[in-house]
Design a protein around this motif. Sequence first.
Motif, mmCIF file in Angstrom:
data_model
loop_
_atom_site.group_PDB
_atom_site.id
_atom_site.type_symbol
_atom_site.label_atom_id
_atom_site.label_comp_id
_atom_site.label_asym_id
_atom_site.label_seq_id
_atom_site.Cartn_x
_atom_site.Cartn_y
_atom_site.Cartn_z
ATOM 1 N N VAL A 107 0.995 -0.860 -0.532
ATOM 2 C CA VAL A 107 0.133 -0.351 -0.045
ATOM 3 C C VAL A 107 1.126 0.981 0.055
ATOM 4 C CG1 VAL A 107 -2.024 -1.277 0.952
ATOM 5 C CG2 VAL A 107 -0.269 0.216 3.014
ATOM 6 N N ASP A 108 0.245 2.610 -0.470
ATOM 7 C CA ASP A 108 1.058 3.475 -0.384
ATOM 8 C C ASP A 108 0.771 4.521 0.502
ATOM 9 O OD1 ASP A 108 1.780 3.993 -3.863
ATOM 10 O OD2 ASP A 108 -0.204 3.149 -3.769
ATOM 11 N N GLY A 109 0.169 4.123 1.779
ATOM 12 C CA GLY A 109 0.116 5.063 2.931
ATOM 13 C C GLY A 109 -1.089 5.181 4.120
ATOM 14 N N VAL A 110 -0.958 4.924 4.551
ATOM 15 C CA VAL A 110 -1.531 5.328 5.902
ATOM 16 C C VAL A 110 -2.831 6.421 5.586
ATOM 17 C CG1 VAL A 110 -2.182 4.439 8.147
ATOM 18 C CG2 VAL A 110 -0.647 3.450 6.799
ATOM 19 N N LEU A 111 -3.532 6.488 6.539
ATOM 20 C CA LEU A 111 -5.178 7.481 6.925
ATOM 21 C C LEU A 111 -5.385 7.017 8.038
ATOM 22 C CD1 LEU A 111 -6.600 8.233 3.950
ATOM 23 C CD2 LEU A 111 -4.772 10.459 5.511
ATOM 24 N N THR A 112 -4.895 8.322 9.409
ATOM 25 C CA THR A 112 -5.858 8.114 11.206
ATOM 26 C C THR A 112 -6.429 9.555 11.113
ATOM 27 O OG1 THR A 112 -3.584 8.332 12.141
ATOM 28 C CG2 THR A 112 -3.999 7.075 10.927
ATOM 29 N N ALA A 113 -6.907 9.461 11.657
ATOM 30 C CA ALA A 113 -7.146 10.647 12.643
ATOM 31 C C ALA A 113 -6.766 11.985 12.955
ATOM 32 C CB ALA A 113 -8.171 10.659 14.158
ATOM 33 N N GLU A 114 -5.258 11.239 12.677
ATOM 34 C CA GLU A 114 -4.291 12.719 12.934
ATOM 35 C C GLU A 114 -3.289 12.250 11.905
ATOM 36 O OE1 GLU A 114 -1.913 10.728 16.422
ATOM 37 O OE2 GLU A 114 -3.084 11.056 17.864
ATOM 38 N N GLY A 115 -3.457 12.083 10.921
ATOM 39 C CA GLY A 115 -3.378 12.383 9.897
ATOM 40 C C GLY A 115 -2.029 11.804 8.860
ATOM 41 N N HIS A 116 -2.034 12.546 7.766
ATOM 42 C CA HIS A 116 -1.325 10.912 6.375
ATOM 43 C C HIS A 116 -0.089 10.333 7.136
ATOM 44 C CE1 HIS A 116 0.090 10.303 2.864
ATOM 45 N NE2 HIS A 116 -0.524 9.496 2.435
ATOM 46 N N THR A 117 0.238 9.342 6.852
ATOM 47 C CA THR A 117 1.896 8.587 6.359
ATOM 48 C C THR A 117 2.285 8.315 5.089
ATOM 49 O OG1 THR A 117 2.229 8.409 9.088
ATOM 50 C CG2 THR A 117 3.549 6.887 7.938
ATOM 51 N N ASP A 118 2.834 9.054 4.149
ATOM 52 C CA ASP A 118 3.232 7.989 3.247
ATOM 53 C C ASP A 118 4.290 7.158 2.999
ATOM 54 O OD1 ASP A 118 3.893 7.803 0.457
ATOM 55 O OD2 ASP A 118 3.854 10.144 0.096
ATOM 56 N N LEU A 119 4.029 6.111 1.998
ATOM 57 C CA LEU A 119 4.356 4.552 2.306
ATOM 58 C C LEU A 119 5.165 4.233 2.197
ATOM 59 C CD1 LEU A 119 2.375 2.225 4.926
ATOM 60 C CD2 LEU A 119 4.608 4.107 5.682
ATOM 61 N N ARG A 120 5.306 5.175 0.569
ATOM 62 C CA ARG A 120 6.080 4.991 -0.835
ATOM 63 C C ARG A 120 7.248 5.163 -0.684
ATOM 64 N NH1 ARG A 120 3.169 8.808 -4.252
ATOM 65 N NH2 ARG A 120 3.009 10.458 -2.701
ATOM 66 N N PRO A 121 8.528 4.547 -1.529
ATOM 67 C CA PRO A 121 9.599 4.932 -1.772
ATOM 68 C C PRO A 121 10.216 5.531 -1.898
ATOM 69 C CG PRO A 121 9.005 2.746 -2.618
ATOM 70 C CD PRO A 121 7.935 3.012 -2.303
#
Length: 188
Positions: free
Chosen positions: A173-187
């Motif tokens: 997957v490319d990222g995670v979204l939570t109630a606290e924000g976005h985390t980009d996981l793309r290399p």
Amino acid sequence: MAPTAKTERRRALRARRRELAAARDTAADETALATVVTAHLEALGLGAGAVVTSYESVAGEPPTATLNAALLARGVRVLVPDTLADLDLDWHDLADPGREPLGLDAVALADLVLAPGLTVDRSGTRMGQGGGCYDKALPRRRAGVPVVVLLHPGELLAADEEPLPREDHDVPVDGVLTAEGHTDLRPG
């Protein structure tokens, strides 16, 4: 990781989710997650007319009702899955009161895939509930369409935690979204 070890890890992650969810302010998280997701859509340049897959959350999952309503209010077409007997996913338009099936390939209409999961590691490996539904559906999306998993804060594995096992059929997957924000996981 042997199936038994993977099953144990999933069991531990479900227990972790129950603890995290119980400690969260669900109403506040529901509003915050809708805000974070709509900001992410803006960052991607997706507005009215875009197609996004989402899902109708169940107890314990990050709440999606307000998020889905916000997407619809912005003119976004929201497709949600229907789990079939063989654990594949059909889709229907959330705005369709008849829930008319759109077919397995409807995920290819999406400009963004919002997916459920129990956790994601820093390399983008996602662990779901164990049915393999999204493992079957994600390869049908158009090339380059990002997959972002909705999690509770604290469910993205820390860099020092043991990574998840990735099998050949697992789609990073490319990222995670939570109630606290976005985390980009793309290399890169």
